[in-house]
Design an enzyme around this catalytic site. Structure first.
Site, PDB file in Angstrom:
ATOM      1  N   GLN A 131      -6.630  11.983   1.219  1.00 43.30           N
ATOM      2  CA  GLN A 131      -7.543  11.655   0.129  1.00 43.30           C
ATOM      3  C   GLN A 131      -8.766  10.902   0.648  1.00 43.30           C
ATOM      4  O   GLN A 131      -9.895  11.183   0.251  1.00 43.30           O
ATOM      5  CB  GLN A 131      -6.820  10.820  -0.924  1.00 43.30           C
ATOM      6  N   GLY A 132      -8.531   9.950   1.565  1.00 46.13           N
ATOM      7  CA  GLY A 132      -9.653   9.191   2.118  1.00 46.13           C
ATOM      8  C   GLY A 132     -10.615  10.068   2.896  1.00 46.13           C
ATOM      9  O   GLY A 132     -11.841   9.924   2.788  1.00 46.13           O
ATOM     10  N   HIS A 166       0.827  -1.204   0.000  1.00 50.16           N
ATOM     11  CA  HIS A 166       0.000   0.000   0.000  1.00 50.16           C
ATOM     12  C   HIS A 166       0.861   1.254   0.000  1.00 50.16           C
ATOM     13  O   HIS A 166       0.454   2.303   0.458  1.00 50.16           O
ATOM     14  CB  HIS A 166      -0.919   0.021   1.220  1.00 50.16           C
ATOM     15  N   ASP A 171       0.381  11.728  14.318  1.00 47.62           N
ATOM     16  CA  ASP A 171      -0.517  10.816  13.610  1.00 47.62           C
ATOM     17  C   ASP A 171      -1.531  11.613  12.797  1.00 47.62           C
ATOM     18  O   ASP A 171      -2.225  12.485  13.339  1.00 47.62           O
ATOM     19  CB  ASP A 171      -1.255   9.919  14.607  1.00 47.62           C
ATOM     20  N   PRO A 172      -1.654  11.348  11.495  1.00 47.30           N
ATOM     21  CA  PRO A 172      -2.583  12.131  10.674  1.00 47.30           C
ATOM     22  C   PRO A 172      -4.041  11.963  11.088  1.00 47.30           C
ATOM     23  O   PRO A 172      -4.834  12.900  10.974  1.00 47.30           O
ATOM     24  CB  PRO A 172      -2.332  11.618   9.254  1.00 47.30           C
ATOM     25  N   GLY A 173      -4.409  10.770  11.573  1.00 44.95           N
ATOM     26  CA  GLY A 173      -5.783  10.569  12.027  1.00 44.95           C
ATOM     27  C   GLY A 173      -6.108  11.399  13.246  1.00 44.95           C
ATOM     28  O   GLY A 173      -7.205  11.957  13.377  1.00 44.95           O
ATOM     29  N   ARG A 204      -1.058   0.471   9.933  1.00 42.21           N
ATOM     30  CA  ARG A 204       0.058   0.108   9.065  1.00 42.21           C
ATOM     31  C   ARG A 204       1.373   0.670   9.555  1.00 42.21           C
ATOM     32  O   ARG A 204       2.436   0.078   9.343  1.00 42.21           O
ATOM     33  CB  ARG A 204      -0.230   0.615   7.642  1.00 42.21           C
ATOM     34  N   THR A 258      -9.770   2.122   7.301  1.00 46.69           N
ATOM     35  CA  THR A 258     -10.122   2.174   8.713  1.00 46.69           C
ATOM     36  C   THR A 258     -10.760   3.493   9.084  1.00 46.69           C
ATOM     37  O   THR A 258     -11.792   3.535   9.760  1.00 46.69           O
ATOM     38  CB  THR A 258      -8.864   1.960   9.576  1.00 46.69           C
ATOM     39  N   HIS A 309      -4.338   9.197   3.666  1.00 48.90           N
ATOM     40  CA  HIS A 309      -5.291   9.634   4.681  1.00 48.90           C
ATOM     41  C   HIS A 309      -6.040  10.895   4.252  1.00 48.90           C
ATOM     42  O   HIS A 309      -7.263  10.985   4.416  1.00 48.90           O
ATOM     43  CB  HIS A 309      -4.591   9.879   6.016  1.00 48.90           C
TER      44      HIS A 309
END
Length: 573
Positions: free
Chosen positions: A398-399, A217, A555-557, A542, A439, A396
């Site tokens: 883009q999602g 990925h 962390d991008p999230g 990941r 996720t 991330h």
């Protein structure tokens, strides 16, 4: 780079439509992916395999007699949503149950798992097989905790052949797990891959160096060494894959030398010459090797080696005929092939319940806020992508943008249809999960749905209800994602946010302004926590496979969560 595309965000669906147009007699486009053009024979188990786009021939290229019955296709490097998996499985299943197969990644585990629960609730027997062949993603411990890479080919080929021979669901599941436990893989990269429309690769390998242990990925490797010769690379791959003995110890093996997108066949053949010799030196007999592109990573420059130990049963199934667009073996596929399809299942939008004028006003305000979040995430997409490239797959941003666009569009349709606040948020959550995948897509979809369920279609939105809904939204993220504070995920920002909101209580009697102030205060704590994730190594997702590489980058999230709740506080103050 990826040269040819229209809209980068529609690249996955455009590619699937083109694949089906190239194979109209073999494949049928359905919601979420593809199935065989002919119906699954009555009573035969359906093998549904899938994952993110960007890996062709995996997974849609493997749909055909002797192999898979259907393939849900997610966004690039992102799990298909549970909605997509469910729809493809419904169109593939014909009374024999379903095996859902995918590589062992958090997003796939989550989305395929949710789809399985929905299918079971509809009376369909479902089994799950998560391929876990990559030795670089876990040394020692449970083999099944690792991620799946090119071993997808050997495992799903065995399962598909068993089904074509007449295996029932129990037997096909047994054989799929047997193949998985007999399979090991290791990959290397010489340079990273580039998402459609992106200006640069997700990662680069320094000139003259090679990364070992990459993911499919766009994840960088876990180590770097000097660029080897073909002979030295063959030894690295063979030694690595044979370092441990799979559950099935045998001197006969199925072997796949897999190109990841850029390395050409002539180069692979040079490497294979050495691999074949090294395997023979180890006393192993290679049975029908595959050298070529099977599980790619867009245009990544790299290779992987997969070895599956064979007994008589697995060897027979590995050699069995198959007739799929990207994998053809043998002259005739024996057994039932299915009849012409009847009606195709397509999920529809849920009906809109009646709503009070007060709730409709709240729904309109929800739509405004979603529009503001879309504007925010549009601007943040490059920054979030760069953060995610450090130890993840770079998608991330883009999602998140795909998710919010789908959520806002669904909210717009619901508001036009007269929906109340509850229905608008529930339908927006379903759309976010369905379109974003991965996720984060599943977690944000669940969060919006949980927030909506705290509101009502027949009453005004109060500050207390909103606060309760936000707390429930974070609880859903914690419950479904399984992460804890300190794992370097969205949860690191979400939990301080939830705790601050809970401590604020409802002393304001439900006033919106006071709720906005409480959200702003909670968002400040979420922001501090999100920025603090830069100091820790990832333990989930990941990025956990890359040790300390994520240290120094937040962390991008967690960052995207903190920015969104900060905006929410501003909107409501």
């Amino acid at each position: 780079m990826t040269y040819l595309f229209d809209d980068p965000l529609s690249f996955p669906s455009d590619a699937v439509e083109g694949l089906v147009a190239a194979h109209p007699e073999e494949l049928l486009r359905v919601h979420g992916g593809v199935v065989r053009a002919a119906a699954t024979p009555a009573g035969q188990p359906a093998l549904v395999v899938g994952g993110g786009s960007g890996h062709y021939p995996a997974f849609a290229g493997w749909v055909g007699p002797g192999f898979a019955h259907g393939a849900p296709c997610g966004n690039v490097f992102s799990s298909p949503s549970s909605d997509q998996v469910h729809a493809v499985a419904r169109n593939a299943e014909n009374g024999g149950g379903v095996i859902l197969g995918f590589g062992h990644y958090a997003g796939d585990v989550l989305h395929f798992g949710v789809a399985a629960e929905k299918l079971r609730a509809e009376g369909i027997d479902v089994r799950i097989v998560a391929v876990s062949d990559d030795i670089a993603s876990g040394q020692g411990g449970d083999h099944r905790d690792r991620r799946g890479i090119a071993g997808d080919l050997t495992v799903f080929k065995v399962a598909g052949a068993a089904i074509q021979e007449g295996a029932d669901l129990d037997e096909a599941e047994r054989l799929a797990w047997k193949a998985n436990d007999a399979t090991r893989s290791l990959g290397v990269a010489f340079d990273g891959c580039t998402l459609p429309g992106a200006e640069d690769a997700l990662f680069h390998v320094p000139e003259g160096r090679m990364a070992i242990g990459l993911g499919i990925h766009g994840e960088p490797g876990i180590d770097e060494v000097d660029m080897p010769s073909a002979a030295d690379l063959a030894r690295v791959l063979v030694d690595g894959v044979l370092e441990e003995t799979p559950e099935l110890d045998s001197d006969r093996v199925a072997v796949v030398l897999n190109g990841l997108g850029t390395v050409k066949h002539e180069e692979m053949f040079v490497v294979w010459k050495h691999v074949a010799g090294l395997l023979a030196e180890r006393g192993l007999t290679v049975v029908r090797p595959e050298v070529g592109e099977h599980v790619t990573s867009l245009d990544m420059a790299g290779l992987s080696l997969t070895v599956m130990r064979l007994d008589e049963e697995l060897e027979r199934l590995w050699l069995a005929p198959a007739d799929a667009p990207a994998f053809r073996r043998g002259a005739v596929v024996k057994g039932p092939l299915g009849e012409e399809r009847g009606e195709v299942y397509a999920p529809g939008e849920d009906p809109i319940p009646e709503a009070s004028a007060e709730s409709q006003e709240g729904a309109a305000r929800v739509l405004e806020v979603l529009g503001a979040v879309e504007e925010l995430l549009t601007g943040l997409e490059p920054e979030l992508g760069r953060m995610d490239q450090v130890a993840g797959d770079g998608d991330h941003g883009q999602g998140m943008l795909l998710g919010i666009r789908a959520a806002r569009a669904a909210a717009q349709r619901s508001v036009v249809g007269g929906a109340g606040a509850r229905t608008v948020l529930v339908q927006a959550g379903a759309a976010w999960s369905a379109e974003a995948g991965g996720t984060s897509g599943a977690l944000w979809g669940a969060a919006l749905t949980s927030l909506g369920r705290a509101l009502a279609d027949d009453a005004a939105v109060t500050g207390d209800a909103l606060r309760t809904g936000l707390i429930q939204a974070v609880e859903a993220i914690e419950r479904l994602g399984g992460a804890q504070v300190g794992d370097k995920t969205m949860v690191d920002a979400a939990v301080p946010f939830r705790e601050s909101l809970a401590a604020a209580g409802g002393a304001d009697g439900g006033a919106a302004g006071s709720t906005g102030a409480a959200i702003t205060e909670a968002a400040a704590k979420a922001t501090a926590a999100a920025e603090g994730t830069a100091e820790i190594a990832a333990a989930k997702g990941r990025a956990r496979n890359h040790g300390d590489k994520s240290v120094g980058t937040p962390d991008p999230g967690a960052i995207s969560f903190s920015r969104i709740v900060t905006l929410l506080g501003e909107q409501l103050s």
